[in-house]
Design a protein around this motif. Structure first.
Motif, mmCIF file in Angstrom:
data_model
loop_
_atom_site.group_PDB
_atom_site.id
_atom_site.type_symbol
_atom_site.label_atom_id
_atom_site.label_comp_id
_atom_site.label_asym_id
_atom_site.label_seq_id
_atom_site.Cartn_x
_atom_site.Cartn_y
_atom_site.Cartn_z
ATOM 1 N N ARG A 14 0.818 -1.205 0.000
ATOM 2 C CA ARG A 14 0.000 0.000 0.000
ATOM 3 C C ARG A 14 0.857 1.263 0.000
ATOM 4 O O ARG A 14 0.444 2.308 -0.495
ATOM 5 C CB ARG A 14 -0.944 -0.017 1.193
ATOM 6 C CG ARG A 14 -0.280 0.173 2.536
ATOM 7 C CD ARG A 14 -1.301 -0.045 3.641
ATOM 8 N NE ARG A 14 -0.769 0.369 4.932
ATOM 9 C CZ ARG A 14 -1.366 0.145 6.073
ATOM 10 N NH1 ARG A 14 -2.515 -0.484 6.084
ATOM 11 N NH2 ARG A 14 -0.849 0.546 7.208
ATOM 12 N N HIS A 15 2.092 1.188 0.548
ATOM 13 C CA HIS A 15 2.961 2.356 0.540
ATOM 14 C C HIS A 15 3.503 2.669 -0.848
ATOM 15 O O HIS A 15 4.044 3.750 -1.068
ATOM 16 C CB HIS A 15 4.122 2.147 1.512
ATOM 17 C CG HIS A 15 3.682 1.981 2.924
ATOM 18 N ND1 HIS A 15 4.213 1.023 3.742
ATOM 19 C CD2 HIS A 15 2.734 2.628 3.651
ATOM 20 C CE1 HIS A 15 3.634 1.090 4.929
ATOM 21 N NE2 HIS A 15 2.730 2.044 4.892
ATOM 22 N N PHE A 309 -8.645 -4.166 -8.087
ATOM 23 C CA PHE A 309 -7.552 -3.210 -7.968
ATOM 24 C C PHE A 309 -8.011 -2.008 -7.161
ATOM 25 O O PHE A 309 -9.202 -1.867 -6.842
ATOM 26 C CB PHE A 309 -7.029 -2.783 -9.346
ATOM 27 C CG PHE A 309 -8.004 -1.980 -10.179
ATOM 28 C CD1 PHE A 309 -7.880 -0.598 -10.305
ATOM 29 C CD2 PHE A 309 -9.033 -2.613 -10.861
ATOM 30 C CE1 PHE A 309 -8.760 0.138 -11.089
ATOM 31 C CE2 PHE A 309 -9.924 -1.887 -11.653
ATOM 32 C CZ PHE A 309 -9.791 -0.510 -11.764
ATOM 33 N N VAL A 310 -7.074 -1.139 -6.829
ATOM 34 C CA VAL A 310 -7.359 0.083 -6.080
ATOM 35 C C VAL A 310 -7.109 1.278 -6.983
ATOM 36 O O VAL A 310 -6.112 1.322 -7.712
ATOM 37 C CB VAL A 310 -6.479 0.176 -4.816
ATOM 38 C CG1 VAL A 310 -6.658 1.524 -4.118
ATOM 39 C CG2 VAL A 310 -6.811 -0.961 -3.854
ATOM 40 N N ASN A 339 -10.338 2.673 1.086
ATOM 41 C CA ASN A 339 -10.448 1.217 1.041
ATOM 42 C C ASN A 339 -9.401 0.680 0.075
ATOM 43 O O ASN A 339 -9.371 1.070 -1.096
ATOM 44 C CB ASN A 339 -11.850 0.800 0.590
ATOM 45 C CG ASN A 339 -12.918 1.234 1.570
ATOM 46 O OD1 ASN A 339 -13.009 0.707 2.659
ATOM 47 N ND2 ASN A 339 -13.726 2.215 1.172
ATOM 48 N N ILE A 340 -8.540 -0.216 0.582
ATOM 49 C CA ILE A 340 -7.372 -0.649 -0.192
ATOM 50 C C ILE A 340 -7.110 -2.141 0.015
ATOM 51 O O ILE A 340 -7.815 -2.820 0.760
ATOM 52 C CB ILE A 340 -6.113 0.145 0.222
ATOM 53 C CG1 ILE A 340 -5.834 -0.054 1.711
ATOM 54 C CG2 ILE A 340 -6.273 1.626 -0.094
ATOM 55 C CD1 ILE A 340 -4.501 0.494 2.173
ATOM 56 N N SER A 341 -6.091 -2.643 -0.662
ATOM 57 C CA SER A 341 -5.553 -4.003 -0.483
ATOM 58 C C SER A 341 -6.588 -5.108 -0.685
ATOM 59 O O SER A 341 -6.834 -5.932 0.197
ATOM 60 C CB SER A 341 -4.910 -4.145 0.906
ATOM 61 O OG SER A 341 -3.877 -3.222 1.071
ATOM 62 N N PRO A 342 -7.216 -5.190 -1.857
ATOM 63 C CA PRO A 342 -8.208 -6.239 -2.100
ATOM 64 C C PRO A 342 -7.573 -7.618 -2.146
ATOM 65 O O PRO A 342 -6.481 -7.804 -2.689
ATOM 66 C CB PRO A 342 -8.795 -5.855 -3.460
ATOM 67 C CG PRO A 342 -7.705 -5.078 -4.138
ATOM 68 C CD PRO A 342 -7.014 -4.327 -3.036
ATOM 69 N N ALA A 343 -8.251 -8.604 -1.551
ATOM 70 C CA ALA A 343 -7.788 -9.989 -1.540
ATOM 71 C C ALA A 343 -8.996 -10.900 -1.720
ATOM 72 O O ALA A 343 -9.723 -11.162 -0.759
ATOM 73 C CB ALA A 343 -7.062 -10.311 -0.241
ATOM 74 N N PRO A 344 -9.252 -11.374 -2.941
ATOM 75 C CA PRO A 344 -10.405 -12.257 -3.167
ATOM 76 C C PRO A 344 -10.145 -13.659 -2.638
ATOM 77 O O PRO A 344 -9.000 -14.140 -2.627
ATOM 78 C CB PRO A 344 -10.541 -12.259 -4.692
ATOM 79 C CG PRO A 344 -9.161 -11.962 -5.192
ATOM 80 C CD PRO A 344 -8.528 -11.063 -4.181
ATOM 81 N N GLU A 383 -3.061 -4.633 7.806
ATOM 82 C CA GLU A 383 -2.631 -4.496 6.410
ATOM 83 C C GLU A 383 -2.444 -5.870 5.790
ATOM 84 O O GLU A 383 -2.380 -6.897 6.478
ATOM 85 C CB GLU A 383 -1.335 -3.702 6.296
ATOM 86 C CG GLU A 383 -0.120 -4.382 6.878
ATOM 87 C CD GLU A 383 1.180 -3.643 6.547
ATOM 88 O OE1 GLU A 383 2.206 -4.330 6.401
ATOM 89 O OE2 GLU A 383 1.172 -2.407 6.430
ATOM 90 N N SER A 384 -2.394 -5.918 4.477
ATOM 91 C CA SER A 384 -1.997 -7.082 3.670
ATOM 92 C C SER A 384 -2.802 -8.348 3.951
ATOM 93 O O SER A 384 -2.232 -9.396 4.268
ATOM 94 C CB SER A 384 -0.499 -7.371 3.862
ATOM 95 O OG SER A 384 0.277 -6.259 3.560
#
Length: 436
Positions: A14-15, A309-310, A339-344, A383-384
């Motif tokens: 994210r950084h 994606f973001v 809202n960030i870091s999508p993980a399906p 995070e992550s």
């Protein structure tokens, strides 16, 4: 795009929303995190199967408590409640008095043994019993070396989990994560419980964004060895590395296609961060997004038809979904302005992501069938997120009780496990696939 918090360690995925922000984080200190993990489970599931695991006969021959490892695995899943075993000696050849175990409240019983083989290995055997129906649910034998005893225990836990729930267990899978000791950054691979960690890569420059290949043999990652973000791959078994992307500007956020043939990445060749697809062996990238905004953190859906994606194209960082070739992008997150870091999830049902709520970064999950969003954590620096390959657990990094830690959570958030080192910090977890 406004920068995120937790900039006291190293640049994470994210950084890298902007290259300049990432470079400003490269020199922060971190203490060693190489000590083994401990498992702490909190919460309770709605329905838990009561199970006992008798001490394995001759377990004193080895330095691993096989029954205890199985117990910890199953407890971490949130679907099992452990009942202290009766004071009797059993192994996989015993015919236990199941009525006594049922009266104690145990629905299932695990027995086993450890035998030293002539070649120096150990034969780990087990048997599982249904004490309610009085049935033998089978057992197996795992001849392993001393270094693979924990793996054998994880395989036993997988067997028990599948027999009693109908779903495939994930305890014999692996996680990757990043830490730092002194001036050295390390990419590590560990068992799914955080134990038995092994260093895959060491570098004096930051390492971020590890991403498992579908065959569990390779990790893509981002390194700053060239003083800017570039994408590499490493064969986990051999340690051989390969440069995949070192284009002008920033090269970041690699993620594999389900068939392992492609990577989707974030490149700033055009000036601003955009999403590209490229062959998994490297080569020229193919642009998928074409916006004047920052588009980043791409990840394929399990079926390979979509990419999450973001983007800040709507004025703030939000999660979007588009076709695998970049067509028809649609916004998915609307609550909150970050809202960030999508993980399906591998089963296609869930989407984990990080949302900023009143200044706190917290793990959330969305039901992709109906759009309902649920907050899973009450911590403030998550995070992550990354799903287990059976879609039942999520691993993520956070700050818990003043320390950096890896956590796992059930999808409903009811049961959480802390995988915390005795000291130091750990980041950027990625849960590997089933071993093929």
């Amino acid at each position: 795009m406004q920068e995120l918090k937790r900039t006291d360690w190293l640049p994470s995925r994210r950084h890298l929303l902007t290259h300049a922000a990432a470079l400003s984080l490269m020199a922060a200190p971190l203490t060693d995190a190489m000590a083994q993990f401990r498992v702490e489970v909190s919460g309770a599931g709605v329905t838990q199967i009561p199970i006992s695991a008798a001490a394995f006969r001759d377990n004193s021959l080895v330095n691993q408590d096989m029954a205890a490892i199985v117990r910890a695995d199953l407890e971490r899943s949130g679907q099992f409640k452990f009942i202290e075993p009766l004071p009797v000696r059993l192994d996989e050849t015993s015919r236990p008095e199941l009525n006594a175990w049922r009266e104690k409240g145990t629905d299932a019983l695990l027995t086993g043994s450890v035998t030293r083989l002539a070649d120096g290995r150990y034969d780990v055997r087990f048997r599982l019993w249904d004490s309610v129906r009085g049935q033998d649910l089978g057992g197996l034998s795992y001849p392993v070396g001393a270094t693979d005893l924990r793996y054998a225990a994880h395989k036993i836990a997988d067997y028990v989990y599948e027999k009693l729930t109908g779903d495939k267990g994930v305890f014999a899978t692996r996680i990757a994560y990043v830490t730092k000791s002194g001036t050295q950054y390390r990419l590590l691979v560990a068992d799914s419980d955080g134990e038995n960690s092994r260093v895959s890569l060491t570098s004096p420059e930051p390492i971020i964004s590890p991403s498992w290949s579908p065959d569990s043999a390779t990790l893509a990652y981002v390194s700053f060895e060239t003083r800017k973000p570039s994408i590499y791959s490493i064969n986990v078994g051999t340690g051989k590395t390969r440069l995949l992307a070192n284009f002008r500007g920033s090269n970041s956020a690699p993620s594999w296609s389900p068939d392992g043939r492609q990577l989707v990445v974030t490149l700033s060749i055009s000036g601003n961060a955009q999403i590209y697809a490229m062959d998994a062996n490297g080569g020229q990238p193919r642009r998928l997004t074409n916006s004047g905004s920052i588009d980043t953190e791409p990840v394929f859906s399990a079926d390979g038809r979509s990419i999450f994606f973001v983007s800040d194209r709507g004025g703030s960082p939000q999660v979007y979904r588009m076709g695998a070739n970049g067509e028809n992008p649609q916004r998915l997150t609307f609550d909150g302005n970050y809202n960030i870091s999508p993980a399906p999830s591998p089963d296609g049902r869930w989407l984990a992501f990080i949302s900023r709520v009143n200044g706190a970064f917290r793990l959330h999950v969305m039901d992709l069938n109906g759009g309902k969003v649920t907050a899973l954590s009450d911590t403030s620096a998550d995070e992550s997120p990354s799903f287990a390959p059976n879609s039942k657990l999520i691993v993520y990094a956070t700050r818990d009780r003043g320390q950096e830690a890896l956590m796992t959570s059930t999808v409903d958030g009811r049961v959480k496990t802390r995988l915390a080192g005795a000291q130091g910090d750990i980041r950027e977890p990625d849960w590997g696939p089933f071993v093929r």
